[in-house]
Write an enzyme that holds these catalytic residues in place. Structure first.
Site, PDB file in Angstrom:
ATOM      1  CG  ASP A  81      -6.756  -2.369  -3.475  1.00 12.60           C
ATOM      2  OD1 ASP A  81      -7.433  -1.610  -2.740  1.00 12.60           O
ATOM      3  OD2 ASP A  81      -5.545  -2.591  -3.277  1.00 12.60           O
TER       4      ASP A  81
ATOM      5  CG  HIS B 159      -5.815  -2.350   0.280  1.00 10.76           C
ATOM      6  ND1 HIS B 159      -5.109  -1.761  -0.739  1.00 10.76           N
ATOM      7  CD2 HIS B 159      -5.207  -1.969   1.428  1.00 10.76           C
ATOM      8  CE1 HIS B 159      -4.118  -1.045  -0.240  1.00 10.76           C
ATOM      9  NE2 HIS B 159      -4.153  -1.162   1.072  1.00 10.76           N
TER      10      HIS B 159
ATOM     11  CB  SER C 293      -0.951  -0.046   1.194  1.00  9.37           C
ATOM     12  OG  SER C 293      -2.032   0.812   1.011  1.00  9.37           O
TER      13      SER C 293
END
Length: 728
Positions: free
Chosen positions: A660, A694, A575
């Site tokens: 995501d 995610h 991320s």
């Protein structure tokens, strides 16, 4: 209560660190993705279709803009992703047996049938458990005492059976324990739906909500407040609902108009109030309502002031408020009368400290609990509210550890439950006796296969950044394999954003690295809050590059101290941590053997220039608004996608989630396409786009298979012996 913060780009569980769903669309895409391997290991070459954008008079050309498909249905995009996935499968085909053996090795350390420590809530003890062979948790409770008959209140395995992806977001038990509200996501897009189960009849109620983000029950057991998200995934409206009534008639009680703010609701531990919060990453505003009068109006504590945060917890006639008001950079604690909690009535309870950062507070009937960070180390401070002079700290046996509050639901409790772990101590649940100051170990994660913590060593060292700042590094390794001669491979990870600290933790899967001679290290770089608020401030906005140079300084330090050597380092981040890895790989590829880039925020500039994407506007306070040229220039100078060059790069595995919503799949896809066109080496470059969100796969076995794949990639390209130890 932890400070409220929506953490975009960060994921609750990243792949190696250790939400109205549209199921029909999910199935259609699943059928199109993951095709048979290509003939021969030929890397896909993405089409070049220049897209021009003029920003601040500068013409930006994006050759791979066409990969940005918010509908997730364009055939040319799906064909390219199929080709990349097929190429990845083909390039890793020779390791299939190793992946399977490694997966079995990892599973072999886990107690598959297990029980979490029950937590008391009123007359019930609530807990989850897992069963061997089943992907998901089972939610249970017992009434009155732990020897009572078990009641299964939600078996996620049964409701997830028809979905490729299924994730429970949050659960909310009504005050009378009759109803269980829960949120769920069936795609990975984090678009959550609400279901309410009557625990008496076992049936589901007709009260449903789409795009829900949080919920709080009132004390009448029929009214609840909930927040919904808009199309940009920003929680922005709060409604009042009464069971059995039409959702269309729900009253809107708050609408946050500022696109940089989000909202949440919760009930205080005292069960006296409903809290309605609104805030950005640097500002908050709180309203409260008597939970016994849910038809009433929320009252404002203090109107928002830019840069001022405050978060209340309740006890009796007072609110205890954690705040950075009036220059308290590391936060202080104030008290305010419930009868008039406006800021002019606040009284200092615990002053701010120049070096000690207050991360969280909690209040029970007789005790005040405060979590601190002192020079990067966590501490817990306890004050007896009956005798304010009686104050002490909780002591822990290791110098490097992570501790946090864990399932403390009872306001009148005499014990405070903690979750404790370190790099060598498995996850542990403690009850701390607040009066007698004793610790009872309720459970420690059982690591199968003969794990002995005495065989491993953890330590802390410090790198010196370019500006002279000392950056902590936490390390762990197997003693019998440790050679401080630069010969060992090293796995270095970090995050470095949003003020989230990269704390040391145990992860049994990591033993597959340590037992093969790897040293594992966490770089506590600026951008987190390990060393207080200033540590965060120096790693955000126009200071963001400190995050990258700190990480490089850590890698260089570990080489100079002979823990490892250049080209023996694996770097990992997910991320915002993927942004870190992307930037560092551009800046210092000569240091790195392998870059693992997980759901990476690598197209920062283009994403932050698109205010219609989820989280963009709310993230201006983290990265800066590139419609302002100063921020545009600064972001452009470090954005991984913008700074790919014609040069040699290390071996790279990029991983993304097709659904995501935080870091869109096209960010790793675009970076891969550009790297393929420009890099000058023959090292492996693989892209793996999973049909997930995610946090990766939702099932626990599928999740571990993803980790086994990534570890196998590392072992393969670094020529680490691929044989696996016999699983006991």
């Amino acid at each position: 209560m932890l400070r409220k913060q929506v953490i975009f780009w960060s994921g609750l569980v990243l792949l190696l660190g250790c939400s109205g769903p549209d199921h029909s669309r999910h199935e259609a895409h699943s059928a199109q993705m993951i095709t048979a391997p290509l003939e021969g290991p030929q890397p896909p070459i993405a089409m070049v279709k220049p897209h021009k954008t003029v920003v601040h008079g500068i013409t930006m050309v994006d050759d791979y803009y066409w990969l940005k498909d918010r509908t997730r249905s364009k055939s040319e995009v799906l064909e390219y992703l199929n080709a990349e996935n097929a190429y990845t499968l083909e390039m890793m085909k020779h390791t299939a047996a190793v992946q399977e053996n490694l997966f079995k090795e990892m599973i072999g350390r886990i107690k598959e049938t297990d029980l979490a420590v029950p937590a008391r809530r009123g007359d019930y003890y609530y807990y989850t458990r897992t069963e061997q062979g089943k992907q998901y948790s089972i939610f249970c409770r017992k009434k009155g005492h732990l020897e009572a008959a078990e009641e299964i209140i939600l078996d996620v395995n049964k409701i997830a059976v028809d979905y490729d992806y299924f994730s429970i977001g949050s659960t909310f038990i009504s005050p009378d324990h009759r109803y269980m509200a829960y949120t769920y996501d069936t795609t990975g897009e984090e678009i959550y739906s609400l279901a309410i189960k009557d625990l008496t009849s076992g049936g589901l109620l007709g009260d449903t909500v789409e795009n829900i983000s949080s919920l709080a029950w009132a004390n009448d057991n029929k009214t609840f407040f909930y927040c919904i998200d808009n199309d940009a995934s920003r929680s922005y409206k709060v409604f009042r609902h009464v069971l059995g009534t039409d959702r269309e008639n729900d009253e809107l009680v708050f609408h946050e108009q500022d696109e940089g703010y989000y909202v949440w609701v919760e009930r205080t531990k005292s069960e006296a109030f409903i809290i309605l919060g609104s805030g950005s990453s640097k500002t908050s505003e709180i309203r409260y309502l008597d939970a016994n009068t849910p038809a009433g109006d929320f009252k404002l504590i203090h109107a928002r002031e830019q840069g001022m945060e405050y978060y209340p917890v309740h006890r009796g006639a007072e609110f205890f408020i954690l705040t950075n008001a009036d220059g308290a950079r590391n936060y202080k604690v104030m008290t305010a009368p419930v009868s008039g909690p406006v800021k002019s009535n606040w009284t200092e309870f615990i002053p701010a400290h120049e070096h000690i950062f207050v991360s969280e507070i909690d209040v029970l009937q007789d005790y005040f609990i405060m979590f601190e960070r002192d020079q990067g180390l966590q501490k817990i401070r306890i004050r007896d509210l009956r005798e304010p002079d009686k104050e002490h700290y909780v002591h822990f046996p290791e110098p490097i550890y992570t501790v946090m509050a864990h399932n403390n639901f009872e306001f009148n409790a005499r014990k405070f439950r903690l979750h404790y772990t370190s790099l060598i101590t498995p996850d542990s649940v403690y009850d701390y006796d607040l009066e007698n100051r004793t610790v009872e170990v309720l459970k420690q994660e059982e690591v199968l296969g003969g794990y002995d913590p005495a065989e491993y060593q953890s330590e802390r060292t410090f790198a010196t950044a370019a500006d002279g700042t000392k950056v902590p590094i936490s390390l762990v390794y197997k003693k019998s394999l440790f050679r401080k001669d630069g010969s060992q491979p090293l796995f270095l990870e970090s995050y470095g954003a949003y003020g989230i600290s990269s704390d040391p933790y145990f992860y049994s899967i990591r033993l597959s690295l340590l037992d093969r001679g790897f040293i594992y290290a966490i770089a506590h770089i600026r951008g987190g809050r390990e060393l207080g608020e200033i540590w965060y401030e120096q790693g955000r906005m126009l200071h963001k590059k400190n995050t990258f140079t700190d990480f490089i300084a850590c890698a260089e330090h570990l080489c100079s101290e002979r823990y490892t050597a250049p080209k023996k380092i694996v770097i990992y981040g997910g991320s915002a941590g993927g942004l870190l890895i992307g930037a560092v790989t551009n800046m210092r590829p000569d240091l790195i053997a392998v870059s693992l880039v997980d759901v990476p925020f690598v197209d920062v500039l283009n994403t932050m220039l698109d205010p219609t994407l989820p989280a963009t506007v709310t993230e201006y306070e983290e990265w800066g608004n590139p419609t302002i040229k100063e921020y545009f220039d600064y972001i452009k100078s470090y954005c991984p996608y913008q700074n790919v060059e014609a040069k040699d790069y290390p071996h790279m595995l990029l991983m993304g989630g097709f659904y995501d919503p935080r870091v869109q799949y096209w960010e790793p896809a675009k970076l891969t396409a550009k790297l393929r066109a420009m890099k000058t080496d023959a090292n492996k470059l693989l892209l793996k786009i999973n049909m997930s969100g995610h946090g990766g796969a939702s099932g626990r076995y599928d999740f571990i298979k993803e980790i086994a794949f990534a570890y196998t990639f590392v072992f393969d390209v670094m020529k680490i012996p691929l044989t696996t130890p016999e699983v006991q």
